[in-house]
Design an enzyme around this catalytic site. Structure first.
Site, PDB file in Angstrom:
ATOM      1  N   HIS A  66      20.303 -17.949  58.465  1.00  0.00           N
ATOM      2  CA  HIS A  66      20.906 -17.855  57.128  1.00  0.00           C
ATOM      3  C   HIS A  66      20.890 -16.407  56.645  1.00  0.00           C
ATOM      4  CE1 HIS A  66      21.401 -19.184  52.787  1.00  0.00           C
ATOM      5  NE2 HIS A  66      20.837 -17.984  52.633  1.00  0.00           N
ATOM      6  N   GLU A  67      19.723 -15.777  56.737  1.00  0.00           N
ATOM      7  CA  GLU A  67      19.606 -14.398  56.274  1.00  0.00           C
ATOM      8  C   GLU A  67      20.349 -13.428  57.191  1.00  0.00           C
ATOM      9  OE1 GLU A  67      18.574 -13.789  53.380  1.00  0.00           O
ATOM     10  OE2 GLU A  67      17.888 -15.837  53.077  1.00  0.00           O
ATOM     11  N   HIS A  70      23.936 -13.255  56.073  1.00  0.00           N
ATOM     12  CA  HIS A  70      24.094 -12.312  54.961  1.00  0.00           C
ATOM     13  C   HIS A  70      24.135 -10.877  55.477  1.00  0.00           C
ATOM     14  CE1 HIS A  70      23.743 -15.069  51.636  1.00  0.00           C
ATOM     15  NE2 HIS A  70      22.518 -15.447  51.930  1.00  0.00           N
TER      16      HIS A  70
END
Length: 265
Positions: A66-67, A70
């Site tokens: 998820h990170e 980003h």
């Protein structure tokens, strides 16, 4: 563009290739996730402990990805320094606050069965031009959770047709449920969270100043609201409805939550 800062040390846009390699910490998490999945399938030793490791490491791997989503979108959008901060190595220890980023989400998973938004990467917004790019950076993480939700549900529905240990599928079901809750939570327009950060660039200056004022407290406010029985009931009612709509068997993820609490006997 590629250059070299010394012989044999290639650079990509001025960044060493090592900044893009998965860290040993992430590789160890991924290996433990696969190993615990095999152990669960084989019912090796204490199967409840196997499921616990399978779900927790799977959740941590998803937090890292998820990170990473980003970070990689931010890098492509113009924030080259994000690679130097270690966010493209998938190392959870590089997050701004490992305690809030890793430990708290795992505790919440164990106690409440909620995929609470976790790790945080720091993005240099001044290095990224255009409001749309800022929105895409914020969207990248939740989009990863949505993708994981769909893949896990699809795998679960296909896999149940070939049988296998119910404990394994309960673990997969719980992981899918956690990804679903994370998808919804991350898309809520809460200041400081991904959903709020998606709309922040489009606010007028006055509303943006108010947003920035409340952003540091958005995570805490959301966490507190979810523990309110009425609001928590509304939230889980909506999540259960979405899970049913996707075809995620409720009995599986409920069984998965019971299994990972191995200390309860």
């Amino acid at each position: 563009m590629m250059g070299y800062d010394r012989p044999g040390d290639p650079l990509v846009l001025g960044v060493p290739r090592a900044a893009f390699r998965p860290s040993p910490v992430f590789l160890a998490l991924a290996a433990l996730f696969v190993t615990s999945g095999v152990m669960t399938w084989q019912r090796f030793g204490n199967v409840r402990l196997d499921v616990f490791l399978f779900v927790v490491t799977g959740w941590l791997v998803s937090l890292c990805l998820h990170e990473y989503a980003h970070a990689v979108v931010a890098y492509r959008a113009g924030d080259r320094d994000i690679a130097h901060r270690g966010y493209l190595t998938l190392n959870p220890l590089k997050y701004t606050n490992p305690l809030l980023s890793i430990v708290l989400p795992v505790v919440v998973v164990l106690l409440g069965g909620i995929g609470l938004p976790g790790g945080a990467v720091w993005v240099d917004r001044h290095a990224i031009p255009g409001r749309l790019r800022h929105t895409l950076v914020s969207l990248a993480g939740p989009a990863t959770n949505v993708l994981f939700t769909l893949l896990l549900v699809a795998g679960l529905r296909i896999g149940l047709g070939v049988n296998g240990p119910i404990e394994f599928w309960a673990g997969v079901g719980l992981l899918a449920f956690l990804q679903l809750t994370a998808s919804v939570l991350n898309l809520l327009p809460v200041p400081g969270l991904d959903g709020g950060n998606m709309i922040q660039p489009w606010l007028n200056p006055q509303w943006r100043r108010m947003y920035d004022l409340f952003a540091p407290y958005g995570f805490i406010a959301l966490f507190a609201l979810l523990w309110n029985p009425r609001i928590g009931g509304w939230f889980f009612g909506a999540i259960f409805g979405l899970a049913d709509l996707l075809g995620l068997p409720r009995e599986l993820y409920v069984a998965g939550l019971q299994l990972i609490r191995f200390w309860q006997g």
